[in-house]
Design a protein around this motif. Structure first.
Motif, PDB file in Angstrom:
ATOM      1  N   TYR A  63     -16.586  22.568  14.522  1.00 50.37           N
ATOM      2  CA  TYR A  63     -17.114  21.834  13.376  1.00 50.37           C
ATOM      3  C   TYR A  63     -18.502  22.350  13.001  1.00 50.37           C
ATOM      4  CZ  TYR A  63     -13.631  18.127  12.809  1.00 50.37           C
ATOM      5  OH  TYR A  63     -12.497  17.415  12.523  1.00 50.37           O
ATOM      6  N   GLU A  64     -18.851  22.188  11.726  1.00 47.07           N
ATOM      7  CA  GLU A  64     -20.162  22.629  11.248  1.00 47.07           C
ATOM      8  C   GLU A  64     -21.280  21.932  12.009  1.00 47.07           C
ATOM      9  OE1 GLU A  64     -22.757  22.636   7.098  1.00 47.07           O
ATOM     10  OE2 GLU A  64     -20.575  22.365   7.030  1.00 47.07           O
ATOM     11  N   THR A  65     -21.091  20.653  12.287  1.00 47.28           N
ATOM     12  CA  THR A  65     -22.054  19.909  13.092  1.00 47.28           C
ATOM     13  C   THR A  65     -21.318  18.879  13.935  1.00 47.28           C
ATOM     14  OG1 THR A  65     -23.997  18.447  13.078  1.00 47.28           O
ATOM     15  CG2 THR A  65     -22.483  18.269  11.211  1.00 47.28           C
ATOM     16  N   THR A  66     -21.806  18.670  15.138  1.00 43.29           N
ATOM     17  CA  THR A  66     -21.242  17.635  16.004  1.00 43.29           C
ATOM     18  C   THR A  66     -22.230  16.479  16.168  1.00 43.29           C
ATOM     19  OG1 THR A  66     -21.949  19.008  17.881  1.00 43.29           O
ATOM     20  CG2 THR A  66     -19.625  19.089  17.283  1.00 43.29           C
ATOM     21  N   VAL A  67     -23.207  16.423  15.273  1.00 42.82           N
ATOM     22  CA  VAL A  67     -24.162  15.311  15.256  1.00 42.82           C
ATOM     23  C   VAL A  67     -23.527  14.132  14.523  1.00 42.82           C
ATOM     24  CG1 VAL A  67     -26.407  14.496  14.428  1.00 42.82           C
ATOM     25  CG2 VAL A  67     -26.174  16.813  15.348  1.00 42.82           C
ATOM     26  N   ARG A  68     -23.559  12.974  15.159  1.00 45.46           N
ATOM     27  CA  ARG A  68     -23.046  11.752  14.553  1.00 45.46           C
ATOM     28  C   ARG A  68     -24.031  10.613  14.821  1.00 45.46           C
ATOM     29  NH1 ARG A  68     -20.334  15.204  12.859  1.00 45.46           N
ATOM     30  NH2 ARG A  68     -18.049  15.321  12.617  1.00 45.46           N
ATOM     31  N   HIS A  69     -24.013   9.625  13.930  1.00 46.95           N
ATOM     32  CA  HIS A  69     -24.870   8.452  14.110  1.00 46.95           C
ATOM     33  C   HIS A  69     -24.009   7.301  14.617  1.00 46.95           C
ATOM     34  CE1 HIS A  69     -27.877   5.338  12.266  1.00 46.95           C
ATOM     35  NE2 HIS A  69     -27.873   5.340  13.586  1.00 46.95           N
TER      36      HIS A  69
ATOM     37  N   ALA B  68     -19.618   4.180  13.662  1.00 45.17           N
ATOM     38  CA  ALA B  68     -20.398   5.389  13.390  1.00 45.17           C
ATOM     39  C   ALA B  68     -20.104   5.887  11.988  1.00 45.17           C
ATOM     40  CB  ALA B  68     -20.080   6.482  14.410  1.00 45.17           C
ATOM     41  N   ASP B  69     -20.951   6.814  11.530  1.00 45.53           N
ATOM     42  CA  ASP B  69     -20.714   7.422  10.222  1.00 45.53           C
ATOM     43  C   ASP B  69     -19.519   8.365  10.258  1.00 45.53           C
ATOM     44  OD1 ASP B  69     -21.941   9.309  11.837  1.00 45.53           O
ATOM     45  OD2 ASP B  69     -23.505   9.840  10.403  1.00 45.53           O
ATOM     46  N   GLY B  70     -19.086   8.726  11.442  1.00 50.42           N
ATOM     47  CA  GLY B  70     -17.909   9.556  11.638  1.00 50.42           C
ATOM     48  C   GLY B  70     -17.726   9.793  13.124  1.00 50.42           C
ATOM     49  N   PHE B  71     -16.525  10.193  13.511  1.00 49.60           N
ATOM     50  CA  PHE B  71     -16.239  10.427  14.923  1.00 49.60           C
ATOM     51  C   PHE B  71     -15.618  11.804  15.103  1.00 49.60           C
ATOM     52  CE2 PHE B  71     -16.337   5.812  14.642  1.00 49.60           C
ATOM     53  CZ  PHE B  71     -17.033   5.453  15.794  1.00 49.60           C
ATOM     54  N   LEU B  72     -15.964  12.452  16.198  1.00 56.15           N
ATOM     55  CA  LEU B  72     -15.355  13.721  16.562  1.00 56.15           C
ATOM     56  C   LEU B  72     -14.001  13.467  17.217  1.00 56.15           C
ATOM     57  CD1 LEU B  72     -18.520  15.329  18.182  1.00 56.15           C
ATOM     58  CD2 LEU B  72     -17.716  15.634  15.836  1.00 56.15           C
ATOM     59  N   TYR B  73     -13.243  14.537  17.381  1.00 60.41           N
ATOM     60  CA  TYR B  73     -11.933  14.450  18.017  1.00 60.41           C
ATOM     61  C   TYR B  73     -12.075  13.913  19.441  1.00 60.41           C
ATOM     62  CZ  TYR B  73      -7.369  16.092  19.722  1.00 60.41           C
ATOM     63  OH  TYR B  73      -6.107  16.179  20.274  1.00 60.41           O
ATOM     64  N   LYS B  74     -11.391  12.814  19.732  1.00 57.36           N
ATOM     65  CA  LYS B  74     -11.391  12.150  21.046  1.00 57.36           C
ATOM     66  C   LYS B  74     -12.772  11.655  21.471  1.00 57.36           C
ATOM     67  CE  LYS B  74      -7.199  14.346  22.793  1.00 57.36           C
ATOM     68  NZ  LYS B  74      -6.558  15.121  23.867  1.00 57.36           N
ATOM     69  N   MET B  75     -13.677  11.481  20.524  1.00 58.54           N
ATOM     70  CA  MET B  75     -15.036  11.048  20.858  1.00 58.54           C
ATOM     71  C   MET B  75     -15.061   9.632  21.437  1.00 58.54           C
ATOM     72  SD  MET B  75     -18.297  10.927  18.281  1.00 58.54           S
ATOM     73  CE  MET B  75     -19.582   9.687  18.449  1.00 58.54           C
ATOM     74  N   VAL B  76     -14.355   8.691  20.809  1.00 64.38           N
ATOM     75  CA  VAL B  76     -14.380   7.312  21.299  1.00 64.38           C
ATOM     76  C   VAL B  76     -13.782   7.224  22.698  1.00 64.38           C
ATOM     77  CG1 VAL B  76     -13.562   4.955  20.907  1.00 64.38           C
ATOM     78  CG2 VAL B  76     -14.311   6.342  18.978  1.00 64.38           C
ATOM     79  N   ARG B  77     -12.675   7.904  22.917  1.00 63.32           N
ATOM     80  CA  ARG B  77     -12.037   7.870  24.236  1.00 63.32           C
ATOM     81  C   ARG B  77     -12.897   8.572  25.286  1.00 63.32           C
ATOM     82  NH1 ARG B  77      -6.369  10.314  23.012  1.00 63.32           N
ATOM     83  NH2 ARG B  77      -6.146  10.147  25.289  1.00 63.32           N
ATOM     84  N   SER B  78     -13.639   9.600  24.890  1.00 65.90           N
ATOM     85  CA  SER B  78     -14.529  10.290  25.829  1.00 65.90           C
ATOM     86  C   SER B  78     -15.737   9.424  26.176  1.00 65.90           C
ATOM     87  CB  SER B  78     -14.990  11.623  25.239  1.00 65.90           C
ATOM     88  OG  SER B  78     -13.899  12.501  25.050  1.00 65.90           O
TER      89      SER B  78
ATOM     90  N   HIS C 218     -27.084  11.389  17.679  1.00 64.47           N
ATOM     91  CA  HIS C 218     -27.095  12.392  18.741  1.00 64.47           C
ATOM     92  C   HIS C 218     -26.100  13.506  18.411  1.00 64.47           C
ATOM     93  CE1 HIS C 218     -29.204   9.473  21.282  1.00 64.47           C
ATOM     94  NE2 HIS C 218     -28.232   8.603  21.063  1.00 64.47           N
ATOM     95  N   ASP C 219     -26.220  14.589  19.150  1.00 61.04           N
ATOM     96  CA  ASP C 219     -25.194  15.627  19.148  1.00 61.04           C
ATOM     97  C   ASP C 219     -24.179  15.239  20.223  1.00 61.04           C
ATOM     98  OD1 ASP C 219     -23.607  17.883  19.443  1.00 61.04           O
ATOM     99  OD2 ASP C 219     -25.262  19.275  19.095  1.00 61.04           O
ATOM    100  N   PHE C 220     -22.975  14.857  19.797  1.00 62.59           N
ATOM    101  CA  PHE C 220     -21.960  14.350  20.723  1.00 62.59           C
ATOM    102  C   PHE C 220     -20.981  15.439  21.167  1.00 62.59           C
ATOM    103  CE2 PHE C 220     -23.427  10.346  18.863  1.00 62.59           C
ATOM    104  CZ  PHE C 220     -23.470   9.522  19.980  1.00 62.59           C
ATOM    105  N   TRP C 221     -21.429  16.679  21.164  1.00 58.32           N
ATOM    106  CA  TRP C 221     -20.580  17.803  21.569  1.00 58.32           C
ATOM    107  C   TRP C 221     -19.940  17.556  22.936  1.00 58.32           C
ATOM    108  CZ3 TRP C 221     -19.726  21.495  25.245  1.00 58.32           C
ATOM    109  CH2 TRP C 221     -19.088  22.681  24.856  1.00 58.32           C
ATOM    110  N   ALA C 222     -20.714  17.031  23.880  1.00 61.37           N
ATOM    111  CA  ALA C 222     -20.222  16.819  25.246  1.00 61.37           C
ATOM    112  C   ALA C 222     -19.169  15.720  25.323  1.00 61.37           C
ATOM    113  CB  ALA C 222     -21.386  16.475  26.176  1.00 61.37           C
ATOM    114  N   PHE C 223     -19.012  14.962  24.237  1.00 60.15           N
ATOM    115  CA  PHE C 223     -18.059  13.854  24.225  1.00 60.15           C
ATOM    116  C   PHE C 223     -16.981  14.058  23.160  1.00 60.15           C
ATOM    117  CE2 PHE C 223     -22.076  12.332  25.878  1.00 60.15           C
ATOM    118  CZ  PHE C 223     -21.692  11.683  27.042  1.00 60.15           C
TER     119      PHE C 223
END
Length: 250
Positions: A169-175, A194-204, A156-161
């Motif tokens: 970031y170039e993309t905020t899509v993560r698996h 996940a294949d990678g995490f955005l800043y504060k993604m897990v906590r969000s 998904h695109d996890f921009w909201a999280f």
């Protein structure tokens, strides 16, 4: 003329209690995991050595197995190097392993994924646990939490999280390959892979799941957020002390 020893690349796995520190990444003030390790490396090698971590953890976040690498000439074996590092580090930072790796290994860019775990206590955590979990002291709607977790799994695109820092970031899509929710009594554990995490993604994501369980957010709204790329106030950021980096996958 004595030939200098060859420089090797060293892969290190480190565990730390993040409570006393300002996160992993070096910053002004120096009270970070990276700063303290680099300070001790300078004592050992009498020169500045920069370490490269697999990723950052925020202030108060813990790690069972953060990974970093550095380059240095050392001829006394990895165990003596591990002990030398420990002599100047607080006991809340411990090197679990050190080994030589190929010269082009990179702790961050070679990582294929990461696993994080978040600990939640639905009751009142005892004094020995309170610094390592979110003490919620509330009951959750369990089927709703499971339904929302199912929606979050996948690509998904996890921009909201994500936090503000990742909006460029170039993309905020993560698996999100795995999101397990397990309960044992009053203790709840969320495991994210996940294949990678955005800043504060897990906590969000954790904050959103909790608010789903409290009835402040619905699973359907979670699905809409993944499509709309907008963050709303009910997507809160869970406190840092419940989060642990568990593993970096190579």
């Amino acid at each position: 003329m004595v030939k200098p020893p060859p420089v090797s690349r060293w892969k290190c796995v480190v565990a730390y209690d993040g409570g006393p520190f300002n996160g992993w990444q070096s910053q002004e003030g120096g009270n970070t995991i990276q700063d303290l390790i680099e300070k001790q490396l300078k004592r050992i090698f009498d020169r500045q050595i920069r370490i490269e971590g697999s990723g950052r953890t925020d202030s108060g976040v813990h790690a069972h197995a953060q990974v970093f690498h550095f380059d240095a000439a050392w001829t006394h074996g990895p165990e003596k190097l591990r002990k030398a590092l420990h002599t100047g580090l607080p006991r809340s930072i411990r090197l679990k392993s050190i080994r030589r790796v190929r010269a082009d290994f990179h702790a961050r860019f070679d990582a294929k994924g990461k696993i994080y775990r978040y600990h939640l206590n639905l009751g009142e955590a005892d004094p020995f646990e309170v610094n390592y979990c979110w003490s919620l002291n509330r009951e959750l709607d369990w089927p709703a939490v499971q339904a929302a977790a199912k929606i979050m799994r996948g690509k998904h695109d996890f921009w909201a999280f994500s936090g503000e820092n990742d909006r460029t970031y170039e993309t905020t899509v993560r698996h999100l390959r795995r999101l397990d929710v397990k309960r044992a009594g009053r203790r709840v554990t969320f495991t994210f892979e996940a294949d990678g995490f955005l800043y504060k993604m897990v906590r969000s994501l954790t904050g959103a799941l909790v608010n789903v369980g409290l009835g402040k957010l619905t699973p359907a709204e979670v699905a809409d957020l993944l499509k709309s790329r907008r963050r709303i106030p009910t997507v809160v950021t869970a406190p840092p002390q419940g989060l642990f980096m568990v593993r970096v996958i190579y």
